[in-house]
Design an enzyme around this catalytic site. Structure first.
Site, PDB file in Angstrom:
ATOM      1  NE  ARG A  82      12.326   9.597  -5.727  1.00  0.00           N
ATOM      2  CZ  ARG A  82      12.697   8.333  -5.544  1.00  0.00           C
ATOM      3  NH1 ARG A  82      13.947   7.967  -5.738  1.00  0.00           N
ATOM      4  NH2 ARG A  82      11.819   7.432  -5.171  1.00  0.00           N
ATOM      5  CE  LYS A  94       1.989   5.573  -9.124  1.00  0.00           C
ATOM      6  NZ  LYS A  94       3.067   4.787  -8.501  1.00  0.00           N
TER       7      LYS A  94
HETATM    8  N1  BES Z   1       3.219   8.009  -4.952  1.00  0.00           N
HETATM    9  C1  BES Z   1       4.096   6.953  -5.219  1.00  0.00           C
HETATM   10  C2  BES Z   1       4.445   6.122  -3.998  1.00  0.00           C
HETATM   11  C3  BES Z   1       3.362   5.175  -3.527  1.00  0.00           C
HETATM   12  C4  BES Z   1       3.083   4.019  -4.218  1.00  0.00           C
HETATM   13  C5  BES Z   1       2.699   5.427  -2.356  1.00  0.00           C
HETATM   14  C6  BES Z   1       2.125   3.151  -3.748  1.00  0.00           C
HETATM   15  C7  BES Z   1       1.753   4.537  -1.872  1.00  0.00           C
HETATM   16  C8  BES Z   1       1.456   3.397  -2.582  1.00  0.00           C
HETATM   17  C9  BES Z   1       5.424   7.486  -5.772  1.00  0.00           C
HETATM   18  O1  BES Z   1       5.323   8.609  -6.559  1.00  0.00           O
HETATM   19  C10 BES Z   1       6.007   6.404  -6.624  1.00  0.00           C
HETATM   20  O2  BES Z   1       5.418   6.098  -7.610  1.00  0.00           O
HETATM   21  N2  BES Z   1       7.151   5.873  -6.210  1.00  0.00           N
HETATM   22  C11 BES Z   1       7.773   4.820  -6.911  1.00  0.00           C
HETATM   23  C12 BES Z   1       9.259   5.087  -6.921  1.00  0.00           C
HETATM   24  C13 BES Z   1      10.021   4.178  -7.813  1.00  0.00           C
HETATM   25  C14 BES Z   1       9.696   4.460  -9.260  1.00  0.00           C
HETATM   26  C15 BES Z   1      11.496   4.373  -7.548  1.00  0.00           C
HETATM   27  C16 BES Z   1       7.441   3.511  -6.197  1.00  0.00           C
HETATM   28  O3  BES Z   1       7.396   3.496  -4.967  1.00  0.00           O
HETATM   29  O4  BES Z   1       7.188   2.535  -6.884  1.00  0.00           O
HETATM   30 MN    MN Z   2       4.959   8.150  -8.592  1.00  0.00          MN
END
Ligand code: BES
Ligand code: MN
Ligand code: ZN
Length: 499
Positions: A353, A279
């Site tokens: 997931r 990230k």
């Molecule tokens: N934990 C995150 C989702 C999230 C991001 C929650 C920001 C709250 C604030 C999750 O694991 C994630 O990183 N999801 C990705 C999925 C994507 C790679 C398809 C996302 O939402 O960017």
């Molecule tokens: Mn994630």
């Protein structure tokens, strides 16, 4: 914190503070009218002068009101009489809770629960009042070293003052409100703790202690146990971390032995760096909240155990960090889930997931009445719905409707998104049964579509709490949601069937 219900004449009630309500148009509920009369019209005069702002939740502190036994009166606006409903009622209580939490009074007499709200029963009003007042007293200063931070401030004793008689139904309502606030406090504590304290082992320890305290069974599986179950998808997320993963199974058996359980599954990523699909740095600290689904399951267990609900509930928590590292899963790696379905991990940041799908397969063994998973799953959900409702997707419309209804009742709302078959093709992979991401479109829906492939054996709903589990900025901190929604749902189920 102590809550009681008292029948009393408001002006004679002795307390550090009395919380009384007024409508913006100058109309006074009966209890406030009694204070007004005792003080020779002081309250009506102040309102006429415009000293209390019209907006629901505005407050005005009146020290030593003549003719009134309490030391102070906190006047709270309910907004305009014609606009009165759930929201102004909750706003007024929330404002009162905030004032009481930082004020000098140690005990409070709360008159506003007995205000007339035609659409809601007195038990509903009392449950909400107890929950909001108790929740308002929540503080998280366990990690601050200063003595001041730890000093007990604010009201600790609350008497909900009503005109009519106290009954067991009213007492149950207040206990429920308090129990739900206690569950929220546990969920908030776990969410607020940093990733170096709230590890998978810490979540497991919390579950075990909760089980001991409330006498329900808790099993904790370590990496070997998880491997024996064949949870290859879950383990693929844990590979990059030095912190050992845990799979937590909780059994609350309040119902009849044969009654099918409701299974709650909580995402327990104790820190989400994104893994190899790292990230960006900004606000990454907030990814300590990525275990708020797990925390809400633990909080709900605390609430239902405290209430002694006659219902069977199983709690499942896959817990791990998501870290990059020499052994971490790489984009393009193919893993085999417990269900046998294979997954191409196209983005290691879509890890929630990957751990949930194996827990959802595990849930089948309980022949559940229904399964609800709770997860901070997608940033897309925050874009779509903001931070007001949780996202809801389900393979059963009756279950979805029931959850939406309990959301409105508890004030912890959800909003449904479609889970149509058409979206499934976005998960296509050239190399495995499915990919773990669906591209730029409809991110919350494709995440749920992925999970739906593992929930065909039972009625299932998914709550995406990415927007609702915590607040950012100055108010940064866990919210304890959706403990109120889940608790209300289970109360409803327990009352419907005695299951
Ligand atoms: N934990 C995150 C989702 C999230 C991001 C929650 C920001 C709250 C604030 C999750 O694991 C994630 O990183 N999801 C990705 C999925 C994507 C790679 C398809 C996302 O939402 O960017
Ligand atoms: Mn994630
Ligand atoms: Zn995540």
């Amino acid at each position: 914190m102590e809550f009681t219900i008292k029948t009393a004449a408001p002006e004679k009630f002795r307390a550090g503070i009395l919380v009384a309500a007024a409508y913006a148009d100058g109309v006074l509920p009966a209890a406030t009218a009694a204070l007004d009369k005792a003080s020779d019209g002081r309250i009506a005069a102040l309102l006429k002068r415009g000293d209390l702002d019209e907006k629901a939740g505005s407050t005005l502190l009146l020290p030593e009101l003549p003719g009134v036994a309490a030391e102070r009166v906190l006047l709270v606006s309910l907004g305009k009489r014609d606009d009165f409903g759930d929201k102004p009622y909750r706003d007024a209580l929330g404002a009162a809770a905030k004032a009481l939490a930082s004020g000098a009074a140690k005990d409070a007499g709360v008159l506003i629960a007995d205000v007339d709200l035609e659409t809601r029963s007195l038990p509903w009003r009392l449950q909400q009042a107890a929950r909001i007042l108790a929740d308002g007293a929540y503080r998280f200063d366990a990690l601050k070293s200063g003595k001041d931070a730890r000093k007990e401030r604010g009201a600790r004793k609350f008497a909900l003052v009503i005109a009519g008689k106290v009954s067991t139904a009213l007492e149950t309502a207040v206990q429920r409100g308090q129990a739900i606030a206690e569950g929220m406090a546990l969920a908030k504590d776990l969410g607020n703790l940093p990733g170096n304290v709230c590890t998978p082992s810490h979540l497991a320890h919390t579950a075990t202690e909760l089980g001991k305290q409330f006498k329900f069974d808790v099993e904790v599986l370590d990496r070997d146990g998880i491997e024996k179950l064949g949870m290859g998808s879950f383990l693929s997320v844990a590979r990059g971390s030095h912190e050992p993963p845990r799979f937590i199974v909780m059994h609350y058996k309040g119902g009849k032995a044969k009654a099918k359980p409701i299974v709650l599954v909580g995402k327990g990523i104790t820190f989400d760096t994104g893994g190899i699909s790292l990230k960006p740095g900004a606000e990454m600290d907030e990814m300590k909240f990525d275990m708020c689904g797990a925390a809400s399951v633990l909080g709900t267990f605390k609430a239902i155990a405290r209430m002694g609900l006659p219902i069977n509930v199983v709690g499942l928590i896959p817990a791990t960090e998501n870290m990059p590292g020499g052994r971490a899963t790489k984009p393009g790696d193919v893993v085999t889930s417990m269900s046998g379905q294979t997954i191409e991990v196209l983005n290691t940041d879509a890890e929630g997931r990957l751990i949930l799908c194996d827990a959802l397969t595990y849930a089948e063994r309980f022949k559940p009445a229904c399964v609800i998973d709770i997860a901070t799953l997608t940033g897309a959900c925050v874009i779509a719905l903001g931070k007001i409702p949780s996202g809801l997707l389900a393979n059963d419309d009756d279950l979805a409707a029931e959850i939406l209804k309990r959301g409105t009742e508890s004030g912890d709302r959800a909003w449904q998104l479609p889970l149509w078959e058409e979206y499934q093709e976005l998960l296509k992979s050239n190399f495995a049964d499915m990919g773990n991401i669906g591209g730029r479109y409809a991110g919350t829906i494709t995440a749920a579509c992925f999970l739906a492939r593992f929930t065909k054996a039972y009625k299932w709903a998914h709550l995406d709490i990415a927007g609702t589990a915590w607040l950012s900025g100055d108010a940064k901190g866990a919210t304890g949601r959706p403990v109120p929604l889940l608790s209300e749902f289970l109360i409803g189920r327990a009352e419907a069937k005695g299951s």
